[in-house]
Design a protein around this motif. Structure first.
Motif, short mmCIF file in Angstrom:
data_model
loop_
_atom_site.label_atom_id
_atom_site.label_comp_id
_atom_site.label_asym_id
_atom_site.label_seq_id
_atom_site.Cartn_x
_atom_site.Cartn_y
_atom_site.Cartn_z
N PHE A 99 0.84 -1.20 0.00
CA PHE A 99 0.00 0.00 0.00
C PHE A 99 0.87 1.24 0.00
N VAL A 100 0.48 2.21 -0.81
CA VAL A 100 1.10 3.53 -0.84
C VAL A 100 -0.01 4.51 -0.49
N TYR A 101 0.14 5.21 0.63
CA TYR A 101 -0.89 6.12 1.13
C TYR A 101 -0.55 7.55 0.74
N LEU A 102 -1.40 8.14 -0.10
CA LEU A 102 -1.22 9.53 -0.52
C LEU A 102 -1.96 10.40 0.48
N ARG A 103 -1.19 11.18 1.21
CA ARG A 103 -1.74 11.95 2.33
C ARG A 103 -1.58 13.44 2.09
N GLY A 104 -2.65 14.17 2.40
CA GLY A 104 -2.60 15.62 2.26
C GLY A 104 -3.61 16.29 3.16
N SER A 105 -3.48 17.57 3.29
CA SER A 105 -4.40 18.33 4.15
C SER A 105 -5.77 18.46 3.48
N ARG A 106 -6.77 18.70 4.28
CA ARG A 106 -8.13 18.87 3.77
C ARG A 106 -8.16 20.02 2.77
N ASP A 107 -7.45 21.12 3.08
CA ASP A 107 -7.46 22.29 2.19
C ASP A 107 -6.91 21.96 0.81
N VAL A 108 -5.80 21.22 0.76
CA VAL A 108 -5.21 20.84 -0.52
C VAL A 108 -6.16 19.92 -1.28
N LEU A 109 -6.73 18.95 -0.58
CA LEU A 109 -7.66 18.01 -1.21
C LEU A 109 -8.88 18.73 -1.77
N ALA A 110 -9.46 19.63 -0.97
CA ALA A 110 -10.65 20.38 -1.42
C ALA A 110 -10.33 21.24 -2.63
N SER A 111 -9.17 21.85 -2.63
CA SER A 111 -8.76 22.67 -3.77
C SER A 111 -8.64 21.83 -5.03
N ARG A 112 -8.03 20.67 -4.91
CA ARG A 112 -7.89 19.79 -6.06
C ARG A 112 -9.26 19.35 -6.59
N LEU A 113 -10.16 18.98 -5.68
CA LEU A 113 -11.48 18.52 -6.10
C LEU A 113 -12.28 19.63 -6.78
N SER A 114 -12.09 20.86 -6.32
CA SER A 114 -12.84 21.97 -6.91
C SER A 114 -12.40 22.27 -8.34
N HIS A 115 -11.20 21.84 -8.69
CA HIS A 115 -10.68 22.08 -10.04
C HIS A 115 -10.79 20.86 -10.95
N ARG A 116 -11.35 19.77 -10.43
CA ARG A 116 -11.45 18.54 -11.22
C ARG A 116 -12.78 18.52 -11.97
N SER A 117 -12.73 18.08 -13.21
CA SER A 117 -13.96 17.98 -14.00
C SER A 117 -14.04 16.59 -14.62
N GLY A 118 -15.26 16.20 -14.96
CA GLY A 118 -15.46 14.93 -15.63
C GLY A 118 -15.39 13.72 -14.73
N GLU A 134 -9.39 5.53 7.95
CA GLU A 134 -8.57 4.99 9.04
C GLU A 134 -7.16 4.93 8.48
N GLU A 135 -6.36 5.92 8.83
CA GLU A 135 -5.02 5.99 8.26
C GLU A 135 -4.24 4.71 8.55
N PRO A 136 -3.55 4.22 7.55
CA PRO A 136 -2.72 3.04 7.79
C PRO A 136 -1.51 3.43 8.62
N SER A 137 -0.95 2.46 9.30
CA SER A 137 0.29 2.73 10.03
C SER A 137 1.42 2.86 9.02
N HIS A 138 2.54 3.37 9.49
CA HIS A 138 3.72 3.48 8.62
C HIS A 138 4.25 2.09 8.26
N GLU A 139 3.93 1.08 9.07
CA GLU A 139 4.34 -0.28 8.76
C GLU A 139 3.43 -0.89 7.70
N GLU A 140 2.17 -0.46 7.66
CA GLU A 140 1.21 -1.00 6.70
C GLU A 140 1.35 -0.37 5.32
N ALA A 141 1.76 0.89 5.28
CA ALA A 141 1.80 1.60 4.00
C ALA A 141 2.96 2.59 3.97
N LEU A 142 3.43 2.83 2.77
CA LEU A 142 4.40 3.91 2.54
C LEU A 142 3.59 5.20 2.47
N TRP A 143 3.90 6.16 3.30
CA TRP A 143 3.20 7.45 3.29
C TRP A 143 3.92 8.40 2.34
#
Length: 167
Positions: A99-118, A134-143
């Motif tokens: 597992f590779v966990y892509l992690r970001g702040s709510r603000d960054v995520l919301a900004s990206r979603l507001s600019h996404r179309s289709g 439920e965030e994975p542990s660092h042992e379960e996933a690469l953050w």
């Protein structure tokens, strides 16, 4: 090897997953394409999915993973995998799943979603996904921090061994 690029909507799972697959020669599947029509309809209307909604979707993903495993092909899969239980279903005791966990702040995520179309996902569902996550542990996933460029993120994942090195 099967690499699952996970995170909430807007984290860049498809972009990073496609890039990893291209760099490694692995197949790529966007898990969103495996949602049943009823799930897509709910999300498009801003209705969060529950565990019962997600079960057939997870089963479809597991079937694709098994198909690639049996064919001896590496796979990169974009899948939210929000809960530990979902990741356990996807893993099913196999040791070839990373597992590779892509992690970001709510603000960054919301900004990206507001600019996404289709895309069928209603951006109003972000808070629901964050509440479900439920965030994975660092042992379960690469953050991996989504603040970096896609190219930098892919290099980081490859350096850490979080993706197959051949198809």
């Amino acid at each position: 090897m099967i690499t699952i690029v996970m995170g909430v909507s807007g984290s860049g799972k498809s972009t990073i997953g496609e890039g990893l697959a291209q760099r490694t020669g692995a197949a790529f599947i966007d898990g969103d394409t495996l949602h049943p029509p009823a799930n897509r309809d709910k999300m498009a209307r801003g209705i969060p999915l529950d565990d019962a909604d997600r079960q057939p979707w997870l089963e479809a993903i597991v079937a694709q993973m098994q198909h690639h495993r049996e064919a001896g092909r590496s796979l990169v899969l974009a899948c939210s995998a929000l809960k530990t239980r979902y990741r356990d279903v996807l893993r099913q005791g196999h040791d070839d799943v990373r597992f590779v966990y892509l992690r970001g702040s709510r603000d960054v995520l919301a900004s990206r979603l507001s600019h996404r179309s289709g895309h069928f996902f209603d951006p109003a569902l972000l808070d629901s996904q964050l509440a479900t996550l439920e965030e994975p542990s660092h042992e379960e996933a690469l953050w991996v921090d989504i603040g970096d460029s896609p190219a930098s993120m892919i290099k980081e994942i490859l350096r850490a061994g979080g993706a197959p090195l051949h198809g």
